[in-house]
Motif scaffolding. Structure first.
Motif, mmCIF file in Angstrom:
data_model
loop_
_atom_site.group_PDB
_atom_site.id
_atom_site.type_symbol
_atom_site.label_atom_id
_atom_site.label_comp_id
_atom_site.label_asym_id
_atom_site.label_seq_id
_atom_site.Cartn_x
_atom_site.Cartn_y
_atom_site.Cartn_z
ATOM 1 N N UNK A 19 1.366 -1.436 -0.108
ATOM 2 C CA UNK A 19 0.037 0.167 -0.351
ATOM 3 C C UNK A 19 0.885 1.795 0.295
ATOM 4 N N UNK A 20 0.565 2.096 -1.025
ATOM 5 C CA UNK A 20 1.385 3.533 -0.565
ATOM 6 C C UNK A 20 0.351 4.688 0.261
ATOM 7 N N UNK A 21 1.493 5.125 1.078
ATOM 8 C CA UNK A 21 0.716 6.085 2.200
ATOM 9 C C UNK A 21 0.952 7.334 1.648
ATOM 10 N N UNK A 22 0.278 7.971 1.708
ATOM 11 C CA UNK A 22 0.499 9.457 1.262
ATOM 12 C C UNK A 22 -0.413 10.490 2.756
ATOM 13 N N UNK A 23 0.358 11.135 3.101
ATOM 14 C CA UNK A 23 0.199 12.260 4.905
ATOM 15 C C UNK A 23 -0.573 13.113 4.202
ATOM 16 N N UNK A 24 -1.311 13.971 5.101
ATOM 17 C CA UNK A 24 -2.597 14.976 4.541
ATOM 18 C C UNK A 24 -2.065 16.205 5.320
ATOM 19 N N UNK A 185 -11.412 2.557 10.113
ATOM 20 C CA UNK A 185 -12.022 2.402 7.915
ATOM 21 C C UNK A 185 -11.396 0.709 7.268
ATOM 22 N N UNK A 186 -9.851 0.566 7.830
ATOM 23 C CA UNK A 186 -8.832 -0.235 7.426
ATOM 24 C C UNK A 186 -6.963 -0.495 8.290
ATOM 25 N N UNK A 187 -6.916 -2.143 7.985
ATOM 26 C CA UNK A 187 -6.159 -2.024 8.530
ATOM 27 C C UNK A 187 -5.286 -2.469 7.663
ATOM 28 N N UNK A 188 -3.289 -2.512 7.421
ATOM 29 C CA UNK A 188 -3.135 -3.289 6.474
ATOM 30 C C UNK A 188 -1.927 -3.387 7.492
ATOM 31 N N UNK A 197 5.138 -1.829 8.451
ATOM 32 C CA UNK A 197 4.443 -1.332 8.925
ATOM 33 C C UNK A 197 3.000 -2.108 9.412
ATOM 34 N N UNK A 198 2.726 -1.249 10.537
ATOM 35 C CA UNK A 198 0.768 -1.809 10.437
ATOM 36 C C UNK A 198 -0.098 -0.746 10.918
ATOM 37 N N UNK A 199 -0.426 -0.219 8.961
ATOM 38 C CA UNK A 199 -1.375 0.762 8.261
ATOM 39 C C UNK A 199 -2.676 0.660 8.923
ATOM 40 N N UNK A 200 -3.104 1.958 9.630
ATOM 41 C CA UNK A 200 -3.966 2.392 10.582
ATOM 42 C C UNK A 200 -5.490 3.255 10.026
ATOM 43 N N UNK A 201 -6.377 2.968 9.287
ATOM 44 C CA UNK A 201 -6.866 4.335 8.973
ATOM 45 C C UNK A 201 -8.187 4.164 9.594
ATOM 46 N N UNK A 202 -8.213 5.346 10.194
ATOM 47 C CA UNK A 202 -9.437 5.597 11.034
ATOM 48 C C UNK A 202 -10.308 6.786 10.876
ATOM 49 N N UNK A 243 -4.141 9.229 8.742
ATOM 50 C CA UNK A 243 -3.626 7.347 8.635
ATOM 51 C C UNK A 243 -2.515 7.466 9.627
ATOM 52 N N UNK A 244 -2.835 6.067 9.879
ATOM 53 C CA UNK A 244 -1.390 6.004 11.807
ATOM 54 C C UNK A 244 -0.652 4.723 11.253
ATOM 55 N N UNK A 245 0.326 5.124 11.192
ATOM 56 C CA UNK A 245 1.542 3.715 10.543
ATOM 57 C C UNK A 245 2.084 3.558 12.335
ATOM 58 N N UNK A 246 2.105 2.276 12.241
ATOM 59 C CA UNK A 246 3.318 1.926 13.268
ATOM 60 C C UNK A 246 4.532 0.578 12.672
ATOM 61 N N UNK A 247 5.357 0.997 13.563
ATOM 62 C CA UNK A 247 6.484 0.516 12.423
ATOM 63 C C UNK A 247 6.682 -1.002 13.231
#
Length: 279
Positions: A19-24, A185-188, A197-202, A243-247
């Motif tokens: 997944x490609x992370x894009x920061x807001x 919204x999603x966990x990937x 990374x664990x990516x969490x869209x909240x 989007x929260x990224x956990x290393x």
């Protein structure tokens, strides 16, 4: 998902996904000589019908006059990186029309500070609850711009100009009102080389702005605690998502149970149980 720590949590199983992370939230700052004093957030808890005032200070540290214009927009963002600076007052929770301010254009002399004074009048509307917000933009007017009053005739022309601006967030909380809730919204799991990374869209599914701190507690198949892993905190307005990224790059390959917690302060704690397969 749980609301308090002593409630049962659902289990979700996920594996790796690319997944490609894009920061807001990316606003260009003004040139180095121009500063906004006092921070980029103006926040106030107010009652229905209340009026309050304040000022936004623009400091010119340069050696020549600088021209600026001040205007309002709405502000909304999504976990996928989309940021919308829409027409002021169009969002259902915009407070842009509550705000009046002056001046809207000005020349700031060198080494001096301009105060943009504002008044916020909360409507007499008993249905108001939670958080209302908007953005005030402070934008440099280059001397080459047709808008500039400092421009020399021979320096104004057509072409591509780089515009620098600050975005100052204005939020009004109606007392302590407004439901507080979030939605996953999603966990990937994302892997790129040795990094993972664990990516969490909240999403903030409630009525009040939340300052969300997200972390995951990992346990191996034997139940051994592997550590607490944190993401960068984010501010989420009602309806917006982040989007929260956990290393997890230092975690060995295995299957883990994770308790993911979204801590928004006080008793506003949410979370979920995940099964993670790191390979």
């Amino acid at each position: 998902m749980f609301r308090k720590k002593n409630m049962l949590l659902p289990r979700i199983s996920i594996g790796f996904a690319i997944y490609t992370a894009v920061f807001f939230l990316a606003l260009l700052p003004l040139q180095a000589d121009m500063l906004i004093k006092g921070g980029l957030t103006h926040e106030k808890e107010a009652a229905i019908g209340q009026t309050y005032e304040g000022s936004l200070e623009i400091q010119n540290n340069g050696d020549k006059p600088a021209e600026v214009k001040v205007y309002q927009t709405d502000y909304f963002f999504y976990a996928d990186g989309r940021v919308i600076y829409g027409e002021a007052g169009k969002l259902g929770r915009s407070n842009a029309h509550w705000i009046t301010f002056s001046p809207k254009t000005a020349i700031v002399p060198p080494k001096e500070t301009l105060a943009v004074r504002y008044t916020v009048k909360v409507p007499e509307d008993s249905s108001l609850a939670g958080t209302y917000w908007s953005m005030m933009m402070v934008e440099e007017v280059p001397e080459t711009s047709p808008e500039s009053t400092l421009a020399k005739p021979d320096r104004v022309g057509m072409g591509i100009r780089q515009v620098f601006r600050y975005g100052v967030q204005f939020m009004t909380h109606i007392g302590q009102t407004g439901a507080r809730s979030i939605k996953f919204i999603s966990t990937k799991l994302q892997k790129a080389g040795v990094a993972q990374h664990l990516e969490l869209d909240v999403e903030n599914s409630g009525q009040r702005m939340l300052r969300a701190e997200v972390y995951a507690e990992l346990y191996d198949p034997k139940g051994t605690f592997m550590g607490k892993f944190e993401a960068e905190p984010l501010r989420l307005y009602p309806g917006t998502s982040g989007r929260f990224k956990i290393d997890l790059s230092k975690i060995p390959n295995d299957t883990y149970k994770a308790l993911v917690v979204v801590d928004c302060g006080g008793s506003d704690i949410f979370g979920a149980n995940l099964n993670l397969v790191i390979k």
